[in-house]
Design an enzyme around this catalytic site. Sequence first.
Site, PDB file in Angstrom:
ATOM      1  N   ALA A  11       0.807  -1.203   0.000  1.00 49.30           N
ATOM      2  CA  ALA A  11       0.000   0.000   0.000  1.00 49.30           C
ATOM      3  C   ALA A  11       0.848   1.263   0.000  1.00 49.30           C
ATOM      4  O   ALA A  11       1.653   1.449   0.896  1.00 49.30           O
ATOM      5  CB  ALA A  11      -0.914  -0.002   1.227  1.00 49.30           C
ATOM      6  N   CYS A  12       0.644   2.103  -0.990  1.00 48.74           N
ATOM      7  CA  CYS A  12       1.279   3.417  -1.051  1.00 48.74           C
ATOM      8  C   CYS A  12       0.357   4.321  -1.862  1.00 48.74           C
ATOM      9  O   CYS A  12      -0.599   3.848  -2.486  1.00 48.74           O
ATOM     10  CB  CYS A  12       2.648   3.353  -1.746  1.00 48.74           C
ATOM     11  SG  CYS A  12       3.901   2.379  -0.861  1.00 48.74           S
ATOM     12  N   THR A  13       0.647   5.616  -1.856  1.00 50.80           N
ATOM     13  CA  THR A  13      -0.029   6.554  -2.743  1.00 50.80           C
ATOM     14  C   THR A  13       1.026   7.464  -3.336  1.00 50.80           C
ATOM     15  O   THR A  13       1.906   7.939  -2.613  1.00 50.80           O
ATOM     16  CB  THR A  13      -1.076   7.390  -1.989  1.00 50.80           C
ATOM     17  OG1 THR A  13      -1.966   6.516  -1.286  1.00 50.80           O
ATOM     18  CG2 THR A  13      -1.872   8.254  -2.959  1.00 50.80           C
ATOM     19  N   GLU A 104       5.278   1.918  -5.917  1.00 53.93           N
ATOM     20  CA  GLU A 104       3.837   1.919  -5.730  1.00 53.93           C
ATOM     21  C   GLU A 104       3.362   0.507  -6.039  1.00 53.93           C
ATOM     22  O   GLU A 104       3.321   0.083  -7.198  1.00 53.93           O
ATOM     23  CB  GLU A 104       3.179   2.918  -6.692  1.00 53.93           C
ATOM     24  CG  GLU A 104       1.671   3.001  -6.592  1.00 53.93           C
ATOM     25  CD  GLU A 104       1.212   3.683  -5.330  1.00 53.93           C
ATOM     26  OE1 GLU A 104       0.137   3.287  -4.813  1.00 53.93           O
ATOM     27  OE2 GLU A 104       1.897   4.614  -4.855  1.00 53.93           O
TER      28      GLU A 104
END
Length: 475
Positions: A11-13, A104
């Site tokens: 999980a990343c943004t 990502e």
Amino acid sequence: MQKQLLTNLSACTSILVGKKASADGSIFIGRNEDSKAAWPKHFVSHPRQTHTTAPVFKSNDTGFTVTLPREQAKYNATPEWTAEFGLFEEDGFNEYGVAMSATESAYANERVLAYDPLVENGIAEEAMVTVVLPYVKTARAGVLRLGELVEQYGTAESNGILFADNDEAWYMETATGHHWVAQRIPDDAYAVVANQLAIQVIDFAAPANFLSSTGIQEFAAAHHLWQPDTPFNFREIFGTHTASDFVYNTPRVWYGQKILTPMHKQKPQSDDLPFIQRADKPITFEQIAQILGSHFQGTKYDPVGSGKAKSKRKFRPISLAKTQESHILQIRPALPAALADIHWLAMGVTAESIYVPFYAGADQTPADYQIGAQTYDSKSSYWLYKLAGVLVDSHYHEFNQLLAAVQTATHTQLLTQLAQHDVAAKTATDLTAYLNQANQKHADLARANFEALIADMVTKATDLSPLNYNTDENL
């Protein structure tokens, strides 16, 4: 990657901004590194090195092994506190002014993976910055080097990777074991990405703006994944379209675009949010920081807002407790790389931390950014900002305004320092030494302000105990 970390590294943004889309002509790439709630990061600078024999890199994560070039450029990075499970250097600049952020995490669909499976001992997130950033002189060269490694050795994961230099920003996606694409972000545009394969139609006749793995069209056609007389929409061919996407991923893209392009009305669970978007107004650093520190503020989906319980937990926010660090890599125009490249770094939870600016031209990092293990350590920069967040969370509605006031004041003070240091650096006799000192001052200012905030919250919290009781002071 190691099984015990597999579920955490998902999980990343990310956000990328072209130079004509920003208010000051800067190119930006930024990302929240989301993994574990208590897993410290360090910030280090690696010196330029010339090896007598070509070094061999072996990953502690997947076992991926590669012989590296003898010449290694100076670069900075944010590795894990321990190399037991791999380096995970994640983000940084090299001495040539190339910025890189990896990765990502993303997911490919079962159809494409059936014909080109992921490679268990291939290159993965853990190794990408280490084996790419010190060996490239442009963002485009970074894409090509990583692409060559993926094609030769395979990759263990589907990922998105951000690159930038003083001219352009690129977003690259590895989907299957050996296939990838990359798109140059148009100068007047931006992109927000959230754990999905995002790149849409590839124009193979425009290599200045699109790059891809060898034979990707033939691969897709041979397995009836794409018809040659139709647009090659990478997201549709290789990506996923599941129920979890509309809860976990697309709402974050929607919110980022809502901030920057509010005139374009969209829905959080839309399945056609564009990869490339134009902002209504020139984009500022503060807006990028706002996005990476956001949790659906101003909507019923804010988990600490006033909406109904069901709505508040409906979507995964951008900023969350499992963020290890957040970075915004800024390349400012009309300056030499040593001054132009600013590594803004927020340790811990983005919404409850502060972005501290570090000149990439320095060759040292503050000592408190180089320490911190799994157990709390008051001397560690990572743990300083984590502690502030933990205290805010303990009495969120009482302390959040205190935090916001300190964040605003600190950012203003850091901008003032940065402007002063920009001017003085131009006449410094030893520029590297001066930038080391400037970076230390930035870190010291932020630390002092947050230490004061922590002291204030601890003092006020003494009167917020559930064991408190209004008593008659005369008794």
